[in-house]
Design an enzyme around this catalytic site. Structure first.
Site, PDB file in Angstrom:
ATOM      1  CE1 TYR A 159      31.769  33.376  44.549  1.00 37.51           C
ATOM      2  CE2 TYR A 159      33.167  33.245  46.496  1.00 37.51           C
ATOM      3  CZ  TYR A 159      32.594  33.987  45.476  1.00 37.51           C
ATOM      4  OH  TYR A 159      32.858  35.332  45.392  1.00 37.51           O
ATOM      5  CB  SER A 160      36.289  27.473  47.549  1.00 34.11           C
ATOM      6  OG  SER A 160      35.651  28.086  48.644  1.00 34.11           O
ATOM      7  NE  ARG A 205      21.862  36.859  36.076  1.00 29.73           N
ATOM      8  CZ  ARG A 205      22.083  35.952  37.029  1.00 29.73           C
ATOM      9  NH1 ARG A 205      21.815  34.696  36.777  1.00 29.73           N
ATOM     10  NH2 ARG A 205      22.530  36.313  38.211  1.00 29.73           N
ATOM     11  CB  SER A 247      23.592  45.621  36.988  1.00 24.99           C
ATOM     12  OG  SER A 247      23.951  44.342  37.463  1.00 24.99           O
ATOM     13  N   GLY A 288      29.102  42.472  34.936  1.00 19.47           N
ATOM     14  CA  GLY A 288      28.429  42.587  36.238  1.00 19.47           C
ATOM     15  C   GLY A 288      28.469  44.001  36.787  1.00 19.47           C
TER      16      GLY A 288
END
Ligand code: NDP
Length: 244
Positions: free
Chosen positions: A156-157, A37, A14, A12
């Site tokens: 997400y958590s 990606r 970018s 990641g």
């Protein structure tokens, strides 16, 4: 650092935090395997900046959620260049919404990229890294959401909490090899990821009264990758302006 350049894979890279980490580590003297990606040519400006600070970079692209694609890309990387000294598992995504209305797709997308991504990227590199017998570093980007939970981010958590468990267990397996494994758990950091966040409401919760900068996270990752941090492993280090 010894004269042979050490290489670190930064997923990641970018944009956002990953880009800042890649640049900081390049300034520290590491060679950078910069990942995004898709469309690795998007990393050309970053690779040029890395060259400008006197280091080296190459670009890799794969979807961290796609196990077969990751395995193929890493196999080619290993054959061409050998194992990296370390990996910064930074790539990640969020797809927010209250749990009551959360689709299975939103759950799966977030868990597959953030948590399965840990397995997909790290597992193929483990034996080659161990066999180098020169130690190493793994830094995993978790989140304050993985420590205390966050409204609208149950998926997400869960993924970010899972990463903490995974990293702590992996740290136990690798400690005797001189490979440290640590989590960095940022609070709110100024990147694309928080573009839609309710900024004014969130600021009230941050004792420091401001949003963090990607460069501040990069400085912490830089320390964790350094020789000075050889005795720091199995830790979760918050960087959150007191939001915890
Ligand atoms: P950004 O959205 O700015 O950047 C995300 C990066 O991850 C991009 O490089 C993106 O690549 C890559 N990425 C996302 N999904 C995938 C995927 N499926 N496969 C491969 N690459 C992918 O995020 P941030 O910089 O803000 O976040 C970096 C990390 O820090 C993440 O793990 C995030 O969860 C964590 N974090 C961020 C916080 C914040 O407030 N910003 C707070 C706490 C944790 P591409 O450009 O190709 O899409």
């Amino acid at each position: 650092m010894s004269t042979a350049r050490r290489w670190l894979l930064v997923t990641g890279a970018s944009r956002g935090i990953g880009r800042a980490i890649a640049l900081k580590l390049a300034q520290d003297g590491y060679g950078i395997i910069a990942h995004c990606r898709s469309a690795p040519e998007r990393l050309a400006p970053l690779c040029a900046e890395i060259a400008a600070v006197g280091s080296e970079a190459r670009a890799l692209a794969f979807d961290i959620a796609d196990r077969a694609a990751v395995a193929a890309a890493l196999e080619s990387e290993l054959i061409a260049h050998g194992p990296p000294y370390g990996v910064i598992c930074n790539a990640g995504l969020a797809q927010d919404g209250t749990f009551a209305g959360m689709s299975g797709e939103a759950w799966d997308t977030v868990l597959t990229a953030n948590l399965d991504g840990f397995y997909n990227v790290l597992q193929p590199l483990m034996l080659p890294m161990i066999r180098q017998r020169r130690g190493g570093r793994v830094v995993v980007l978790s989140s304050v959401a993985g420590q205390i939970g966050n409204r609208g981010q149950v998926n997400y958590s869960a993924a970010k909490a899972g990463l903490i468990g995974a990293a702590k267990a992996l740290a136990l397996e690798l400690a005797s090899r001189g490979i440290t494994v640590n989590c960095v758990a940022p609070g709110l950091i100024e990147t694309d990821m928080i573009a839609a966040a309710p900024r004014e409401d969130l600021l009230k919760l941050i004792p420091a009264g401001r949003i963090g900068r990607a460069e501040e996270v990069a400085a912490l990752v830089s320390y964790l990758c350094s020789d000075a941090a050889a005795y720091v492993t199995r830790q979760v280090i918050g960087i959150n302006g007191g939001l915890c």
